[in-house]
Write a protein that holds these residues in place. Sequence first.
Motif, PDB file in Angstrom:
ATOM      1  N   LEU A 124       0.856  -1.178   0.000  1.00 52.87           N
ATOM      2  CA  LEU A 124       0.000   0.000   0.000  1.00 52.87           C
ATOM      3  C   LEU A 124       0.895   1.233   0.000  1.00 52.87           C
ATOM      4  O   LEU A 124       1.906   1.272   0.709  1.00 52.87           O
ATOM      5  CB  LEU A 124      -0.900   0.029   1.238  1.00 52.87           C
ATOM      6  N   VAL A 125       0.528   2.226  -0.771  1.00 52.37           N
ATOM      7  CA  VAL A 125       1.318   3.452  -0.853  1.00 52.37           C
ATOM      8  C   VAL A 125       0.442   4.630  -0.456  1.00 52.37           C
ATOM      9  O   VAL A 125      -0.589   4.887  -1.089  1.00 52.37           O
ATOM     10  CB  VAL A 125       1.875   3.678  -2.274  1.00 52.37           C
ATOM     11  N   GLU A 126       0.848   5.321   0.572  1.00 52.24           N
ATOM     12  CA  GLU A 126       0.163   6.537   1.005  1.00 52.24           C
ATOM     13  C   GLU A 126       1.023   7.729   0.578  1.00 52.24           C
ATOM     14  O   GLU A 126       2.222   7.778   0.858  1.00 52.24           O
ATOM     15  CB  GLU A 126      -0.028   6.526   2.519  1.00 52.24           C
ATOM     16  N   VAL A 127       0.396   8.686  -0.114  1.00 50.15           N
ATOM     17  CA  VAL A 127       1.110   9.841  -0.651  1.00 50.15           C
ATOM     18  C   VAL A 127       0.591  11.102   0.036  1.00 50.15           C
ATOM     19  O   VAL A 127      -0.608  11.378   0.012  1.00 50.15           O
ATOM     20  CB  VAL A 127       0.911   9.967  -2.178  1.00 50.15           C
ATOM     21  N   LYS A 128       1.509  11.858   0.640  1.00 46.83           N
ATOM     22  CA  LYS A 128       1.122  13.055   1.377  1.00 46.83           C
ATOM     23  C   LYS A 128       2.038  14.219   1.038  1.00 46.83           C
ATOM     24  O   LYS A 128       3.135  14.034   0.503  1.00 46.83           O
ATOM     25  CB  LYS A 128       1.159  12.803   2.887  1.00 46.83           C
ATOM     26  N   SER A 129       1.595  15.417   1.368  1.00 48.97           N
ATOM     27  CA  SER A 129       2.417  16.606   1.183  1.00 48.97           C
ATOM     28  C   SER A 129       2.202  17.534   2.368  1.00 48.97           C
ATOM     29  O   SER A 129       1.159  17.523   3.015  1.00 48.97           O
ATOM     30  CB  SER A 129       2.046  17.328  -0.117  1.00 48.97           C
ATOM     31  N   THR A 130       3.220  18.322   2.637  1.00 46.34           N
ATOM     32  CA  THR A 130       3.129  19.323   3.699  1.00 46.34           C
ATOM     33  C   THR A 130       4.104  20.441   3.377  1.00 46.34           C
ATOM     34  O   THR A 130       5.222  20.200   2.931  1.00 46.34           O
ATOM     35  CB  THR A 130       3.444  18.703   5.079  1.00 46.34           C
ATOM     36  N   SER A 131       3.651  21.677   3.590  1.00 46.05           N
ATOM     37  CA  SER A 131       4.508  22.818   3.260  1.00 46.05           C
ATOM     38  C   SER A 131       5.637  22.991   4.265  1.00 46.05           C
ATOM     39  O   SER A 131       6.645  23.633   3.968  1.00 46.05           O
ATOM     40  CB  SER A 131       3.681  24.104   3.189  1.00 46.05           C
ATOM     41  N   GLY A 132       5.469  22.406   5.457  1.00 44.51           N
ATOM     42  CA  GLY A 132       6.501  22.472   6.478  1.00 44.51           C
ATOM     43  C   GLY A 132       7.000  21.091   6.831  1.00 44.51           C
ATOM     44  O   GLY A 132       6.972  20.175   6.008  1.00 44.51           O
ATOM     45  N   ALA A 133       7.456  20.937   8.073  1.00 44.92           N
ATOM     46  CA  ALA A 133       7.918  19.630   8.538  1.00 44.92           C
ATOM     47  C   ALA A 133       6.750  18.654   8.581  1.00 44.92           C
ATOM     48  O   ALA A 133       5.607  19.026   8.879  1.00 44.92           O
ATOM     49  CB  ALA A 133       8.564  19.761   9.909  1.00 44.92           C
ATOM     50  N   ALA A 134       7.012  17.390   8.276  1.00 38.63           N
ATOM     51  CA  ALA A 134       5.949  16.388   8.228  1.00 38.63           C
ATOM     52  C   ALA A 134       5.502  16.007   9.639  1.00 38.63           C
ATOM     53  O   ALA A 134       6.338  15.614  10.467  1.00 38.63           O
ATOM     54  CB  ALA A 134       6.433  15.151   7.489  1.00 38.63           C
ATOM     55  N   PRO A 135       4.219  16.111   9.958  1.00 41.28           N
ATOM     56  CA  PRO A 135       3.743  15.670  11.274  1.00 41.28           C
ATOM     57  C   PRO A 135       3.752  14.151  11.366  1.00 41.28           C
ATOM     58  O   PRO A 135       3.585  13.449  10.366  1.00 41.28           O
ATOM     59  CB  PRO A 135       2.319  16.222  11.330  1.00 41.28           C
ATOM     60  N   GLN A 136       3.944  13.642  12.557  1.00 38.42           N
ATOM     61  CA  GLN A 136       3.989  12.196  12.759  1.00 38.42           C
ATOM     62  C   GLN A 136       2.637  11.541  12.462  1.00 38.42           C
ATOM     63  O   GLN A 136       2.576  10.340  12.186  1.00 38.42           O
ATOM     64  CB  GLN A 136       4.436  11.882  14.182  1.00 38.42           C
ATOM     65  N   SER A 137       1.572  12.330  12.476  1.00 38.08           N
ATOM     66  CA  SER A 137       0.238  11.781  12.212  1.00 38.08           C
ATOM     67  C   SER A 137       0.113  11.212  10.798  1.00 38.08           C
ATOM     68  O   SER A 137      -0.743  10.359  10.545  1.00 38.08           O
ATOM     69  CB  SER A 137      -0.824  12.858  12.422  1.00 38.08           C
ATOM     70  N   LEU A 138       0.959  11.671   9.867  1.00 40.54           N
ATOM     71  CA  LEU A 138       0.894  11.131   8.513  1.00 40.54           C
ATOM     72  C   LEU A 138       1.196   9.639   8.510  1.00 40.54           C
ATOM     73  O   LEU A 138       0.577   8.864   7.778  1.00 40.54           O
ATOM     74  CB  LEU A 138       1.883  11.867   7.598  1.00 40.54           C
ATOM     75  N   ALA A 139       2.164   9.237   9.325  1.00 42.47           N
ATOM     76  CA  ALA A 139       2.500   7.815   9.415  1.00 42.47           C
ATOM     77  C   ALA A 139       1.347   7.033  10.018  1.00 42.47           C
ATOM     78  O   ALA A 139       1.109   5.873   9.663  1.00 42.47           O
ATOM     79  CB  ALA A 139       3.767   7.631  10.241  1.00 42.47           C
ATOM     80  N   GLY A 140       0.612   7.660  10.936  1.00 45.37           N
ATOM     81  CA  GLY A 140      -0.530   6.985  11.551  1.00 45.37           C
ATOM     82  C   GLY A 140      -1.617   6.654  10.556  1.00 45.37           C
ATOM     83  O   GLY A 140      -2.302   5.628  10.695  1.00 45.37           O
ATOM     84  N   LYS A 141      -1.762   7.483   9.529  1.00 46.68           N
ATOM     85  CA  LYS A 141      -2.786   7.217   8.516  1.00 46.68           C
ATOM     86  C   LYS A 141      -2.472   5.923   7.758  1.00 46.68           C
ATOM     87  O   LYS A 141      -3.372   5.119   7.497  1.00 46.68           O
ATOM     88  CB  LYS A 141      -2.883   8.397   7.547  1.00 46.68           C
ATOM     89  N   LEU A 142      -1.205   5.729   7.404  1.00 47.82           N
ATOM     90  CA  LEU A 142      -0.845   4.504   6.694  1.00 47.82           C
ATOM     91  C   LEU A 142      -0.997   3.294   7.607  1.00 47.82           C
ATOM     92  O   LEU A 142      -1.437   2.226   7.161  1.00 47.82           O
ATOM     93  CB  LEU A 142       0.587   4.583   6.167  1.00 47.82           C
ATOM     94  N   THR A 143      -0.656   3.440   8.879  1.00 46.31           N
ATOM     95  CA  THR A 143      -0.838   2.338   9.826  1.00 46.31           C
ATOM     96  C   THR A 143      -2.296   1.906   9.873  1.00 46.31           C
ATOM     97  O   THR A 143      -2.613   0.703   9.862  1.00 46.31           O
ATOM     98  CB  THR A 143      -0.371   2.761  11.234  1.00 46.31           C
ATOM     99  N   THR A 144      -3.190   2.874   9.891  1.00 44.53           N
ATOM    100  CA  THR A 144      -4.630   2.574   9.915  1.00 44.53           C
ATOM    101  C   THR A 144      -5.055   1.850   8.639  1.00 44.53           C
ATOM    102  O   THR A 144      -5.818   0.881   8.682  1.00 44.53           O
ATOM    103  CB  THR A 144      -5.442   3.865  10.069  1.00 44.53           C
ATOM    104  N   HIS A 145      -4.555   2.304   7.496  1.00 42.99           N
ATOM    105  CA  HIS A 145      -4.910   1.656   6.222  1.00 42.99           C
ATOM    106  C   HIS A 145      -4.425   0.199   6.201  1.00 42.99           C
ATOM    107  O   HIS A 145      -5.134  -0.685   5.701  1.00 42.99           O
ATOM    108  CB  HIS A 145      -4.291   2.426   5.059  1.00 42.99           C
ATOM    109  N   LEU A 146      -3.239  -0.043   6.711  1.00 47.19           N
ATOM    110  CA  LEU A 146      -2.711  -1.408   6.733  1.00 47.19           C
ATOM    111  C   LEU A 146      -3.558  -2.314   7.631  1.00 47.19           C
ATOM    112  O   LEU A 146      -3.764  -3.501   7.323  1.00 47.19           O
ATOM    113  CB  LEU A 146      -1.256  -1.396   7.213  1.00 47.19           C
ATOM    114  N   GLN A 147      -4.049  -1.762   8.714  1.00 47.99           N
ATOM    115  CA  GLN A 147      -4.876  -2.552   9.629  1.00 47.99           C
ATOM    116  C   GLN A 147      -6.230  -2.886   9.009  1.00 47.99           C
ATOM    117  O   GLN A 147      -6.780  -3.967   9.247  1.00 47.99           O
ATOM    118  CB  GLN A 147      -5.071  -1.779  10.937  1.00 47.99           C
TER     119      GLN A 147
END
Length: 218
Positions: A124-147
């Motif tokens: 599964l590939v999750e693609v995200k963007s952010t104008s600043g530093a990446a928040p850790q919550s982005l990784a949580g979204k992929l974890t949820t998708h995998l589950q």
Amino acid sequence: MLLDWLIGHALPEFVIGALHRARSPLHVHPALQTPAELAAQKALDQMSARHAAEKTSRQAALTQARTAAEGIRGGLLDGTGAELEAAVGKVLADAGFTVVDLDRYLGGTLSADLLVTRGPERRLVEVKSTSGAAPQSLAGKLTTHLQKWPALRPNEPVGGGVLIVNHEHGKLPAQRSPKVYTDQAFVGTLRFPVLAARDLFDWWRAGNWTAIQQAVLA
């Protein structure tokens, strides 16, 4: 440039005989030239014509290459949303993956952005963007998708996922942090790789398909 135009074009055309009266060596009427002069001028004209034709061909090739690259370059380095997802999908397809848009495949935003397959491996590939530093919550979204994936497609198991982030896109590419996450303690807790869109672009630009395959399937 102005002097060249005056001597080579304006004076011979509009002030006939001026250069001859001045005994200028810069322009001699063809009827007064020797065979050696005429032959040299003809060779020079032919060379100029070949150069012009080659320049046109080279310029067309450059335009074509630049147009092909710009969609990926702009998408990965400055894109967000659908533009970024499309660029990532194109790069992964170029690297030898079969790429499926999951929103179309599942009929809605029920999972990650893409499903990629290479041989027996699926991710599964999750693609995200952010104008600043990446928040850790982005990784949580992929974890949820995998589950949730096993319930969505129990007959299509995945071996993991990958998070691809175009981070700090508000800065120039050279000014961005090389890593999406700099907190190594947090990175150590992740069960999947996190890739910067800039890395993906650099591998694609160099045609380093092995690097992309290894990074996605890590």
